[in-house]
Write a protein that holds these residues in place. Structure first.
Motif, PDB file in Angstrom:
ATOM      1  N   GLN A  73       0.842  -1.202   0.000  1.00 49.20           N
ATOM      2  CA  GLN A  73       0.000   0.000   0.000  1.00 49.20           C
ATOM      3  C   GLN A  73       0.880   1.257   0.000  1.00 49.20           C
ATOM      4  OE1 GLN A  73      -3.514  -0.096   2.333  1.00 49.20           O
ATOM      5  NE2 GLN A  73      -3.561   2.094   2.671  1.00 49.20           N
ATOM      6  N   PHE A  76       2.249   1.772  -3.468  1.00 52.88           N
ATOM      7  CA  PHE A  76       1.247   2.350  -4.385  1.00 52.88           C
ATOM      8  C   PHE A  76       1.160   3.854  -4.160  1.00 52.88           C
ATOM      9  CE2 PHE A  76      -1.069  -1.938  -4.240  1.00 52.88           C
ATOM     10  CZ  PHE A  76      -0.494  -2.339  -5.411  1.00 52.88           C
ATOM     11  N   ALA A  77       1.094   4.237  -2.875  1.00 56.37           N
ATOM     12  CA  ALA A  77       0.928   5.643  -2.535  1.00 56.37           C
ATOM     13  C   ALA A  77       2.071   6.476  -3.107  1.00 56.37           C
ATOM     14  CB  ALA A  77       0.853   5.803  -1.021  1.00 56.37           C
ATOM     15  N   PHE A  90     -10.360  -9.555  -2.119  1.00 54.76           N
ATOM     16  CA  PHE A  90     -11.025  -8.511  -1.340  1.00 54.76           C
ATOM     17  C   PHE A  90     -10.450  -7.123  -1.628  1.00 54.76           C
ATOM     18  CE2 PHE A  90     -11.776 -12.365   1.188  1.00 54.76           C
ATOM     19  CZ  PHE A  90     -13.160 -12.351   1.146  1.00 54.76           C
ATOM     20  N   GLU A  91      -9.159  -7.030  -1.975  1.00 52.76           N
ATOM     21  CA  GLU A  91      -8.615  -5.697  -2.247  1.00 52.76           C
ATOM     22  C   GLU A  91      -8.684  -5.336  -3.725  1.00 52.76           C
ATOM     23  OE1 GLU A  91      -6.705  -8.102  -0.656  1.00 52.76           O
ATOM     24  OE2 GLU A  91      -4.628  -8.038  -1.349  1.00 52.76           O
ATOM     25  N   SER A  94     -10.724  -2.074  -4.873  1.00 45.18           N
ATOM     26  CA  SER A  94     -10.085  -0.815  -4.487  1.00 45.18           C
ATOM     27  C   SER A  94      -8.824  -0.545  -5.308  1.00 45.18           C
ATOM     28  CB  SER A  94      -9.774  -0.865  -2.989  1.00 45.18           C
ATOM     29  OG  SER A  94      -8.643  -0.114  -2.694  1.00 45.18           O
ATOM     30  N   SER A  98      -8.027   2.476  -7.855  1.00 44.13           N
ATOM     31  CA  SER A  98      -6.860   3.334  -7.635  1.00 44.13           C
ATOM     32  C   SER A  98      -5.972   3.435  -8.873  1.00 44.13           C
ATOM     33  CB  SER A  98      -6.040   2.802  -6.459  1.00 44.13           C
ATOM     34  OG  SER A  98      -6.842   2.750  -5.308  1.00 44.13           O
ATOM     35  N   LEU A 370     -16.864  -1.692  -4.078  1.00 41.79           N
ATOM     36  CA  LEU A 370     -16.123  -0.648  -3.386  1.00 41.79           C
ATOM     37  C   LEU A 370     -17.074   0.385  -2.804  1.00 41.79           C
ATOM     38  CD1 LEU A 370     -13.244   0.220  -2.853  1.00 41.79           C
ATOM     39  CD2 LEU A 370     -13.368   1.653  -4.867  1.00 41.79           C
TER      40      LEU A 370
ATOM     41  N   TRP B  57      -8.440  10.894   0.132  1.00 42.91           N
ATOM     42  CA  TRP B  57      -7.425   9.957  -0.362  1.00 42.91           C
ATOM     43  C   TRP B  57      -7.608   8.578   0.274  1.00 42.91           C
ATOM     44  CZ3 TRP B  57      -1.869   8.963   1.416  1.00 42.91           C
ATOM     45  CH2 TRP B  57      -1.167   8.249   0.420  1.00 42.91           C
ATOM     46  N   ASN B  58      -7.439   7.531  -0.516  1.00 37.55           N
ATOM     47  CA  ASN B  58      -7.645   6.184   0.014  1.00 37.55           C
ATOM     48  C   ASN B  58      -6.334   5.529   0.445  1.00 37.55           C
ATOM     49  OD1 ASN B  58      -6.424   5.391  -2.354  1.00 37.55           O
ATOM     50  ND2 ASN B  58      -8.136   4.157  -3.109  1.00 37.55           N
ATOM     51  N   GLY B  59      -5.223   6.231   0.288  1.00 40.71           N
ATOM     52  CA  GLY B  59      -3.956   5.646   0.733  1.00 40.71           C
ATOM     53  C   GLY B  59      -3.338   4.730  -0.296  1.00 40.71           C
ATOM     54  N   ARG B  60      -4.040   4.515  -1.421  1.00 37.77           N
ATOM     55  CA  ARG B  60      -3.536   3.607  -2.452  1.00 37.77           C
ATOM     56  C   ARG B  60      -3.288   4.312  -3.771  1.00 37.77           C
ATOM     57  NH1 ARG B  60      -7.089  -1.802  -1.292  1.00 37.77           N
ATOM     58  NH2 ARG B  60      -5.705  -2.656   0.272  1.00 37.77           N
ATOM     59  N   ARG B  61      -4.135   5.298  -4.082  1.00 37.65           N
ATOM     60  CA  ARG B  61      -3.938   5.984  -5.355  1.00 37.65           C
ATOM     61  C   ARG B  61      -2.593   6.675  -5.338  1.00 37.65           C
ATOM     62  NH1 ARG B  61      -9.082   8.326  -4.743  1.00 37.65           N
ATOM     63  NH2 ARG B  61     -10.551   6.703  -5.300  1.00 37.65           N
ATOM     64  N   ALA B 320      -7.018   3.071   7.902  1.00 43.86           N
ATOM     65  CA  ALA B 320      -6.016   3.415   6.893  1.00 43.86           C
ATOM     66  C   ALA B 320      -5.599   2.207   6.062  1.00 43.86           C
ATOM     67  CB  ALA B 320      -4.789   4.026   7.567  1.00 43.86           C
ATOM     68  N   PHE B 321      -5.567   1.030   6.673  1.00 44.02           N
ATOM     69  CA  PHE B 321      -5.041  -0.145   5.966  1.00 44.02           C
ATOM     70  C   PHE B 321      -6.096  -1.227   5.799  1.00 44.02           C
ATOM     71  CE2 PHE B 321      -1.280   1.991   7.574  1.00 44.02           C
ATOM     72  CZ  PHE B 321      -0.536   2.056   6.416  1.00 44.02           C
ATOM     73  N   LEU B 323      -8.335  -3.750   4.136  1.00 41.40           N
ATOM     74  CA  LEU B 323      -8.036  -4.491   2.919  1.00 41.40           C
ATOM     75  C   LEU B 323      -8.933  -4.054   1.771  1.00 41.40           C
ATOM     76  CD1 LEU B 323      -5.982  -6.705   2.538  1.00 41.40           C
ATOM     77  CD2 LEU B 323      -7.808  -8.370   2.851  1.00 41.40           C
ATOM     78  N   ALA B 324     -10.247  -4.037   2.026  1.00 39.41           N
ATOM     79  CA  ALA B 324     -11.183  -3.821   0.939  1.00 39.41           C
ATOM     80  C   ALA B 324     -11.386  -2.337   0.650  1.00 39.41           C
ATOM     81  CB  ALA B 324     -12.518  -4.477   1.279  1.00 39.41           C
ATOM     82  N   ASP B 325     -11.328  -1.507   1.679  1.00 44.83           N
ATOM     83  CA  ASP B 325     -11.769  -0.132   1.505  1.00 44.83           C
ATOM     84  C   ASP B 325     -10.966   0.809   2.406  1.00 44.83           C
ATOM     85  OD1 ASP B 325     -13.248   1.988   0.696  1.00 44.83           O
ATOM     86  OD2 ASP B 325     -15.039   1.500   1.856  1.00 44.83           O
ATOM     87  N   PRO B 326      -9.680   0.992   2.107  1.00 44.13           N
ATOM     88  CA  PRO B 326      -8.870   1.855   2.960  1.00 44.13           C
ATOM     89  C   PRO B 326      -9.274   3.314   2.795  1.00 44.13           C
ATOM     90  CG  PRO B 326      -7.597   1.212   1.050  1.00 44.13           C
ATOM     91  CD  PRO B 326      -8.910   0.493   0.948  1.00 44.13           C
ATOM     92  N   ARG B 327      -9.242   4.081   3.883  1.00 45.53           N
ATOM     93  CA  ARG B 327      -9.602   5.505   3.809  1.00 45.53           C
ATOM     94  C   ARG B 327      -8.590   6.309   4.611  1.00 45.53           C
ATOM     95  NH1 ARG B 327     -16.031   5.800   4.762  1.00 45.53           N
ATOM     96  NH2 ARG B 327     -15.660   7.987   4.259  1.00 45.53           N
ATOM     97  N   MET B 328      -7.531   6.728   3.930  1.00 44.27           N
ATOM     98  CA  MET B 328      -6.447   7.420   4.610  1.00 44.27           C
ATOM     99  C   MET B 328      -6.909   8.764   5.152  1.00 44.27           C
ATOM    100  SD  MET B 328      -3.420   6.713   5.500  1.00 44.27           S
ATOM    101  CE  MET B 328      -2.577   5.518   4.482  1.00 44.27           C
TER     102      MET B 328
END
Lengths: 412, 361
Positions: A73, A76-77, A90-91, A94, A98, A370, B57-61, B320-321, B323-328
Motif C-alpha cells: 500500500q 502504491f501511494a 477482497f482488495e 479498491s 486506484s 467498493l 485519499w484512500n492511501g492507495r492511489r 487506513a489499511f 483491505l477492501a476499503d482503505p480511507r487514509m
C-alpha cells in the motif's frame, strides 16, 4: 604518464560501454508477494528461478514480504510500485479503482482455461486485470467416528439442509456421544455462511443497486445457519472449549460437522492425525441448489511498469497450464486456478478431496463492491449478534439492507 | 554569561556581534540534528496528516497521479464525530480507550510507587535482584510479552489451569475472546442484564450507542490487555519513582522521626508530597502512552472481539489499511482527533496534579 592516463580512460570507457550493452538486453522486474508457509514461499522462489532460467534476458527481484498489505500500500501511494505483484479478491476493487492495475486485454494467454468464477472476480466490464493463481472453496467436513457412534448415515450426494440439521441433532442428543460434543461448529464469519445465502438463490443486491439481502431466501439461510446454535445442536467455535476457529473445534473432536475450506486439510492432518474425518459437498438448499464460496489470489502487472511485455510473460508463466501444474503438485493447501490441473492436485492431495474441486463450478467470490465498507462492518457485527442470540435474522438483515440502500443512494 | 565576559574583555561592537553570531551558529549547529529528526519525523507528518484529513485519499492511489484525491473540507470529521455511519465506531473506540486509560494509569502509578518504596528499603535483601526482576518486562519487546500472554491466557493455558486447581468450582474464562463488559458482569451478579435493565439505560442512545453499552466497563478481553499493559509498564515507572525517592534528603526523614511521626505519617505527609513532580511525570507519560495503545491490542485482539477491544489508535490503523476499503483521509482525521483528546487530557491532568509547582509550596 600520459600513456597510462589514456589507457586508463580507454579502460573506463570500455567498461562503461559493456555496462550499457548489458543494460540494453537485461530487463529487471520487481516482483512482490506476501509471505505464507515456508513450503509455499519455497515453491514461489523455485517458480521464479525457473522463469529466470528460461528467460536469461529478464532478471527478477523477488520480495516475499511478511507484512505485505501495508508494504505494498505504501508503494502504491508513492507511485513507485513493483512490476508484478499478488492481489487478493477482497482488495481487487479498491486497487482497480486506484488505477494501479494494468489491463490484461491481449496479454493474458488462454484465459478460457481458467475457472470463469475466478477470472470474473478479477474482471471489470469484461476485461480481466489480474490472473488467478490458485483458489480455495468451502465444503462440509464431518467426523466419521461421531457419525458412527450416533448411528447416523454419512452425507450423501442429495443431502439437504434438513438432512444436515437432523444429523447434527441426532449426534448432539446421542447418548453414545460425550457431553460437550456438538453437531455443528458454526463460525461467526460471513465468509462461512454466505455460501448458504447464495445456495438458496438469494443475493446481496439486485440489478437496480437496491439490497435484496433481506429477501425470504436470505433470511432462511441465516436462520438455518444460526438454528444449530439457537437450538443447542451446534455451537460457535469459541463456545467449544474456546476453540479459535471451526477447524480447531472440529479437529479436537468437539463438533461432528463444520463448513471450512481446503486450507483445513493440512491443518487437520498435521495437528490431529488421529481424527477420522471426510469431506462432502455442501448440502442442497430448499431452492434445490448448492452453494459455496471461493477465495482466490491473482498475479497482476503494475499500471506504470516500464516492461509490460516481460511482466505479462512472467504472469503467464506463473499462471499458465504449467504454473497451475506446479501449484497442484507443490503440496500446499490451495488448488490450481485451471481445471486442467485439478486432477494433478487430487493426485497429490488425495481423491477424497474432490468436493472442493467440484465446488468451483458453483462457487461465488463473496466480494462486496467498493464503497460498501460500512455495510461489511455492519454485516459482520450482525452475524456475530445473530449467532450470540442478541438479534433475530430478520432484524439483522433488515438493518444491513437499509445501510446498503443508504450507501447506494449516496453514491447515485 | 559568555557574551558578557567577551564584552568586558573587548568592548569593540563588531567583535561583540561576531561572538554573538558564532554562538548562535554553534547553538543552532548543536540543535540541528535533533531538530531535523523531529521536524522530518514528527512535525512534518503532523501537518501532512492534517492536510490529508481534509481529503478523500484512500492511501492507495499514487500521489504522483494528479487525481489521487479531492479536497472534501471537514467532511471526514463530520463523518467521524457527528453524523456518519462510523460515529458509533469512533465513540465505541473512544469508550474502550477511556476505560483502558482509567484502568491502566492509576493501577500502574500506584503499583510502581509501592514497588519503588519496597525496593528502596535498606533492610531488603537482594534489592538488585528485585529491581531487575520488576524492570525486566519493560525492556522486553511488547510483541514477545504479548505472545507470552496469548499462551498464558488461552482457554487451555496455565492461568485457567491454575485457577481451576485452586478453585475446583471455577468455570474457565475465555480471557482473550470474552466480549462481556466487567460492569455488565457485575450487574449480572444481581440479575441485571441487557434484557431487564431499566428502559432509560437501554433506550437512551448517545451517538448511536445506548447508555447501557456506555457503562459496560472494559470487556474481559480488554481487561486481559490492560493487565498486560500494567505489567509491562510498572517497571519503567518504578525506576522513575526510585530515582525520585533517592533524591529526597535524609535530613527531612530524620527531622520527621525526631518530631515523632509514624511511618504512615512520614509516607503521607513527606514522601508523597515530595514525589509530586514525579507523579505528574509518571501520570503524563502513562496518559499519553495509554491513549495511544496499539501494539498490545494488535497482538492480542481477535476477530470476535473486534468491537470490544477496538481502541482509537487501532481504529486509525484499521481505517487506513483496511483491505477492501482503505480511507487514509478518515484515518488522518481520527488520528488528529486523538491528538486533540490527549492534548486536552494532559492539560486537565496538569491542573489536577500541578506538576510544575514545586511540591511543598
Amino acid at each position: 604518464m600520459r600513456k597510462v592516463f589514456v589507457l586508463a580512460l580507454a579502460l573506463v570507457m570500455a567498461i562503461g560501454m559493456s555496462g550499457l550493452v548489458a543494460a540494453q538486453d537485461a530487463v529487471t522486474l520487481q516482483v512482490w508477494t506476501g509471505s505464507s508457509s515456508d513450503a509455499e514461499n519455497a515453491a514461489k522462489e523455485a517458480q521464479i528461478a525457473a522463469f529466470e532460467e528460461a528467460n536469461p534476458n529478464i532478471d527478477v527481484e523477488l520480495l516475499i514480504s511478511p507484512d505485505y498489505g501495508t508494504q505494498i500500500q505504501a508503494s502504491f501511494a508513492s507511485g513507485d510500485y513493483p512490476d508484478v505483484f499478488t492481489v487478493g479478491q477482497f482488495e481487487f476493487p479498491s486497487l482497480l479503482d486506484s488505477g494501479v492495475l494494468a489491463s490484461g486485454e491481449g496479454y493474458i494467454e488462454n484465459p478460457e482455461g481458467v475457472y470463469p468464477s475466478l477470472l470474473s472476480a478479477f474482471s471489470s466490464e469484461g476485461t480481466a486485470y489480474c490472473v488467478p493463481k490458485d483458489f480455495s472453496t468451502l465444503a462440509l467436513f464431518y467426523n466419521t467416528d461421531l457419525f458412527d457412534a450416533a448411528g447416523v448415515e454419512y452425507p450423501t450426494a442429495d443431502w439437504t439442509w434438513e438432512d444436515m440439521y437432523a444429523a447434527a441433532e441426532a449426534i448432539a442428543n446421542s447418548d453414545a456421544v460425550a457431553d460437550g460434543v456438538t453437531g455443528f461448529s458454526a463460525g461467526a464469519d460471513r465468509n462461512r455462511w454466505l455460501g448458504l445465502l447464495y445456495a438458496n438463490g438469494a443475493d446481496i443486491a439486485g440489478e437496480d443497486g437496491l439490497s435484496t439481502v433481506n429477501s425470504p431466501e436470505a433470511v432462511a439461510a441465516i436462520e438455518f445457519y444460526s438454528s444449530f446454535v439457537a437450538n443447542g445442536v451446534g455451537a460457535r467455535p469459541s463456545d467449544l472449549e474456546g476453540s479459535g476457529w471451526n477447524g480447531e473445534a472440529f479437529g479436537r473432536g468437539l463438533a461432528a460437522m463444520t463448513i471450512e475450506g481446503n486450507w483445513a486439510i493440512g491443518y487437520l492432518q498435521n495437528d490431529f492425525p488421529e481424527l477420522n474425518w471426510a469431506v462432502a459437498e455442501t448440502p442442497v438448499s430448499p431452492s434445490g441448489e448448492r452453494g459455496t464460496l471461493t477465495f482466490t489470489e491473482c498475479w497482476a502487472v503494475g499500471a506504470n511498469s516500464e516492461h509490460p511485455e516481460e511482466a505479462w510473460a512472467l504472469v503467464n508463466f506463473l499462471t499458465g497450464e504449467e504454473g497451475a501444474l506446479t501449484v497442484a503438485t507443490s503440496g500446499f493447501g490451495v488448488m490450481p486456478a485451471r481445471p486442467s490441473a485439478a486432477q494433478a492436485w487430487l493426485d497429490t492431495r488425495g481423491q477424497e478431496f474432490e468436493p472442493f474441486v467440484s465446488g468451483a463450478d458453483y462457487a461465488v467470490a463473496p466480494v462486496f463492491p467498493l464503497g460498501y465498507g460500512d455495510f461489511t462492518t455492519a454485516f459482520d457485527e450482525g452475524t456475530n449478534a445473530v449467532l450470540a442470540g442478541e438479534q433475530t435474522p430478520q432484524e439483522f438483515l433488515d438493518e444491513v439492507a437499509e445501510i446498503w440502500n443508504e450507501i447506494t443512494a449516496e453514491n447515485m | 554569561m559568555a557574551t558578557q565576559t567577551a564584552a568586558a574583555v573587548d568592548p569593540a561592537p563588531i567583535k561583540n556581534s561576531n561572538a554573538k553570531l558564532q554562538e548562535a551558529i554553534s547553538g543552532w549547529g548543536f540543535m540541528l540534528p535533533a531538530f531535523l529528526i523531529l521536524f522530518v519525523f514528527m512535525i512534518l507528518p503532523l501537518f501532512v496528516a492534517g492536510y490529508f484529513s481534509l481529503t478523500d485519499w484512500n492511501g492507495r492511489r499514487p500521489l504522483t497521479n494528479p487525481d489521487a484525491f479531492e479536497m472534501v473540507g471537514m467532511e471526514n470529521y463530520q463523518t467521524l464525530l457527528l453524523s456518519g455511519r462510523r460515529v458509533d465506531d469512533f465513540y465505541n473506540a473512544l469508550k474502550n480507550t477511556v476505560y483502558y486509560v482509567a484502568g491502566v494509569v492509576p493501577a500502574q502509578t500506584a503499583i510502581a510507587l509501592v514497588l519503588a518504596v519496597i525496593v528502596n528499603q535498606r533492610w531488603l535483601k537482594g534489592r538488585g535482584f528485585f529491581r531487575t526482576a520488576f524492570y525486566f518486562p519493560s525492556i522486553t519487546s511488547s510483541i514477545v510479552v504479548s505472545m507470552i500472554f496469548l499462551f498464558l491466557f488461552s482457554n487451555t493455558g496455565p492461568v485457567n489451569g491454575a485457577l481451576r486447581a485452586i478453585f475446583p468450582s471455577y468455570q474457565d474464562v475465555s480471557w482473550l475472546t470474552d466480549n462481556n463488559g466487567l460492569v455488565h458482569n457485575f450487574f449480572g451478579l444481581f440479575g441485571m442484564t441487557a434484557r431487564n435493565a431499566p428502559a432509560f439505560l437501554t433506550d437512551t442512545e448517545i451517538f448511536r450507542i445506548s447508555l447501557w453499552d456506555w457503562i459496560s466497563g472494559p470487556s474481559v478481553a480488554m481487561f486481559t490487555i490492560m493487565m498486560l499493559a500494567i505489567w509491562t509498564t510498572i517497571g519503567t515507572m518504578m525506576v522513575v519513582y526510585l530515582a525520585a525517592l533517592q533524591n529526597i534528603p535524609s535530613q527531612v526523614y530524620e527531622a520527621a522521626a525526631v518530631d515523632g511521626a509514624t511511618q504512615t505519617q512520614i509516607f503521607r505527609r513527606i514522601t508523597l508530597p515530595l514525589l509530586r513532580p514525579t507523579t505528574f511525570f509518571v501520570v503524563t507519560l502513562g496518559l499519553i502512552g495509554t491513549f495511544q495503545v496499539f501494539d498490545q491490542v494488535y497482538m492480542l485482539r481477535d476477530e470476535q472481539t473486534r468491537e470490544s477491544t477496538m481502541t482509537v489508535a487501532y481504529l486509525v490503523y484499521d481505517t487506513a489499511f483496511n483491505l477492501a476499503d482503505p480511507r487514509m483521509g478518515l484515518a488522518a482525521a481520527t488520528a488528529l482527533t486523538l491528538f486533540a483528546i490527549i492534548f486536552v487530557a494532559t492539560i486537565v491532568q496538569r491542573r489536577l496534579v500541578g506538576g510544575d509547582r514545586p511540591a511543598d509550596e
